[in-house]
Motif scaffolding. Sequence first.
Motif, PDB file in Angstrom:
ATOM      1  N   PHE A  48      41.180  45.772  46.705  1.00  0.00           N
ATOM      2  CA  PHE A  48      39.960  46.503  46.326  1.00  0.00           C
ATOM      3  C   PHE A  48      40.313  47.588  45.324  1.00  0.00           C
ATOM      4  N   GLU A  49      41.478  48.222  45.582  1.00  0.00           N
ATOM      5  CA  GLU A  49      41.943  49.251  44.663  1.00  0.00           C
ATOM      6  C   GLU A  49      42.145  48.647  43.283  1.00  0.00           C
ATOM      7  N   GLU A  50      42.807  47.475  43.275  1.00  0.00           N
ATOM      8  CA  GLU A  50      43.057  46.749  42.031  1.00  0.00           C
ATOM      9  C   GLU A  50      41.734  46.487  41.299  1.00  0.00           C
ATOM     10  N   ALA A  56      40.431  44.838  33.431  1.00  0.00           N
ATOM     11  CA  ALA A  56      39.619  43.618  33.321  1.00  0.00           C
ATOM     12  C   ALA A  56      38.546  43.588  34.404  1.00  0.00           C
ATOM     13  N   TRP A  57      38.955  43.900  35.665  1.00  0.00           N
ATOM     14  CA  TRP A  57      38.001  43.867  36.767  1.00  0.00           C
ATOM     15  C   TRP A  57      36.956  44.956  36.653  1.00  0.00           C
ATOM     16  N   ALA A 216      31.286  37.442  37.948  1.00  0.00           N
ATOM     17  CA  ALA A 216      31.358  36.029  38.315  1.00  0.00           C
ATOM     18  C   ALA A 216      32.233  35.259  37.328  1.00  0.00           C
ATOM     19  N   ARG A 217      32.029  35.567  36.039  1.00  0.00           N
ATOM     20  CA  ARG A 217      32.780  34.904  34.984  1.00  0.00           C
ATOM     21  C   ARG A 217      34.277  35.250  35.097  1.00  0.00           C
ATOM     22  N   GLN A 218      34.562  36.507  35.411  1.00  0.00           N
ATOM     23  CA  GLN A 218      35.942  36.978  35.541  1.00  0.00           C
ATOM     24  C   GLN A 218      36.636  36.272  36.711  1.00  0.00           C
ATOM     25  N   MET A 219      35.897  36.101  37.814  1.00  0.00           N
ATOM     26  CA  MET A 219      36.469  35.395  38.969  1.00  0.00           C
ATOM     27  C   MET A 219      36.797  33.976  38.566  1.00  0.00           C
TER      28      MET A 219
END
Lengths: 260, 355
Positions: A48-50, A56-57, A216-219
């Motif tokens: 979650f920290e990441e 990017a996130w 969503a796209r990043q996932m």
Amino acid sequence: MPMKLAKFAFASLTILFLVAPLIAILPLAFTSSVILTYPIPSWSLRWFEELFTADAWRRAIFNSLIIGTGTTLLATVLGTAASLGLRNRLLFFCGSIRTLFLLPMVVPAVVLGVGMQVLLAGFGLTNSYAGVIIAHTVVAVPFVVVSVIGALAGIDERVELAAQSLGASPATVFRRVTLPLAMPGVLSGAVLAFATSLDEVVLTLFVAGPNQRTLARQMFSSIRENISPAIAAAAFLFIVATILIGLAVVLFRSMLAKRR
Amino acid sequence: MAEFIRFDRITKFYGPLCVVENLALGIGKGEFVSLLGPSGSGKTTLLMMLAGFEQPTSGNILLDGTAINDVPTHKRDMGVVFQSYALFPHMSVGENVAFPLQMRRLGKAEIAERVARALDMVQLSAFVDRRPSQLSGGQQQRVALSRALVFEPRVVLMDEPLGALDKQLREQMQLDIRDLHRRLGVTIVFVTHDQSEALTMSDRVAVFNKGKIEQIGTPRQVYDEPATRFVAEFIGETNLVEGVVEAVQGQEATVRLRSGAHIVSAVSGSVASGQPVFLSIRPERVDLSETRGEARNCLETEVTDSVYQGDHLRVQLQNAAQPLIAKLGRRSREFPPGTKVYAAFSAGDCRVIAP
Ligand SMILES: Nc1ncnc2c1ncn2[C@@H]1O[C@H](COP(=O)(O)OP(=O)(O)OP(=O)(O)O)[C@@H](O)[C@H]1O
Ligand SMILES: [Mg+2]
């Protein structure tokens, strides 16, 4: 009795089938390991920290919120206006127009995506927030239309006539009577529009540039590049958001029921 | 009474269907007029045109001498009460009643005072903060009534406002509305298909049939002097007897029945000798006795049935082949079937109606 047992077993299996993917992914959001696999060595919130620190996130979450908000506003305004227009029974082709509005629900997203890309390129809107918001709005409007039409159908026309006779101009009737009565429907439409935008991947793939990567796209891309448990954390966020959205819709629906 | 509303040759078509046909009607200031007629006779349509919700296909509606065809509803200054109450479900009772005053941009203090007064008038002061859904049907209708009256409109239109209430409440509300009308002196146009309601409440009753007015007059006139067969049959119960006019003397005519008996009867319209007509005789105006009395009209009849109905005795009679019904007061003696009796009534208690 055996019949009852069989029914119970069948129901349980169906539910298991539906939630199995969730059960598979959600615990991994809390893993301390760097890869997205079981077993989980120990519990941690590092992913979650990441999610909230990695560039990017963070950008993806930010983009999702921007695009979701834009889509919600645009789709709600357009969808509400369309529903009000469709209420006019004098339009004899009303039925076909309504179908047209609901079409994006059934047209394959890839088809829409290709069309969208060609169209937006023509207007120079590819790789822009506006382009993505427009694309998302197309698929979000039907949800608003369905929800608002339902709410409007429940309004007794004579209540609006009464308001007119009491001295309210058509604009005032809309502001003081029609809109407040349809509001729960408008709000639940808005919430569904936001959810649609949040969840939308296919159209986004076609029209969004690298700067408009949504969550969503990043996932979707990061599961192929590096299988980091940040995806699971993102999925967890999604579930929480979806549950909140669901609760909001239920709340608005019950408001609508109470008005009757 | 000065004429306030005039329907001037109003015609209304819905597609090919003629719902109101070349209708003329004048309503006086402060008058209570009921539009009475069977379902589908065009009463609501006429009211909707007066309110501005529908446009007449042709003809003019005049209010205080000026045509209002092009005036939109919200500028017509008419309070409308619907059968379904049509209260604003998202507003409290107080807010509902305040709405028309807010539309007229009155000050807060004045609105509060007038709302309080209007709710007091219908005995609902204790319910200001309730939602309409928390009220009974009768209470909702009283809110609708005070909402339609609070802004002192020029006309109040009511479309079967009591149709959804049970009998007892309906009768109470009839008296309440009539009382309010007398106190406020407002012009009221009231649609109903309940004839006793129209007779109870109105100054005048307009009887509708198939988009036309068959007769307009005071309750006494439409009941006692029906102009047409439709009116005679629609309002109250009546005996319709066929006959032929033998002679006309001023306001009276002598009619020969098929049985050969002669009846002297009052005439509403114009009839000529030799014309086939109907006689309308109200059952409660018929007296029964065993001897031929002094009455001008007396028919020899035989009792075929008699039913005790609490407040009256209903006796079925036969004169030659002609059935007759008589309603007798509670103190009447019994008339067992088979009894030979004379059915007597005065000339004023029956009417000649041209078919
Ligand atoms: N909007 C409309 N479109 C088409 N036809 C209509 C419309 N409104 C009413 N009608 C028709 O006009 C006729 C008269 O209707 P209206 O509502 O005036 O009758 P009414 O006298 O009020 O009857 P009721 O006592 O049942 O209320 C009916 O035959 C009805 O079907
Ligand atoms: Mg009607």
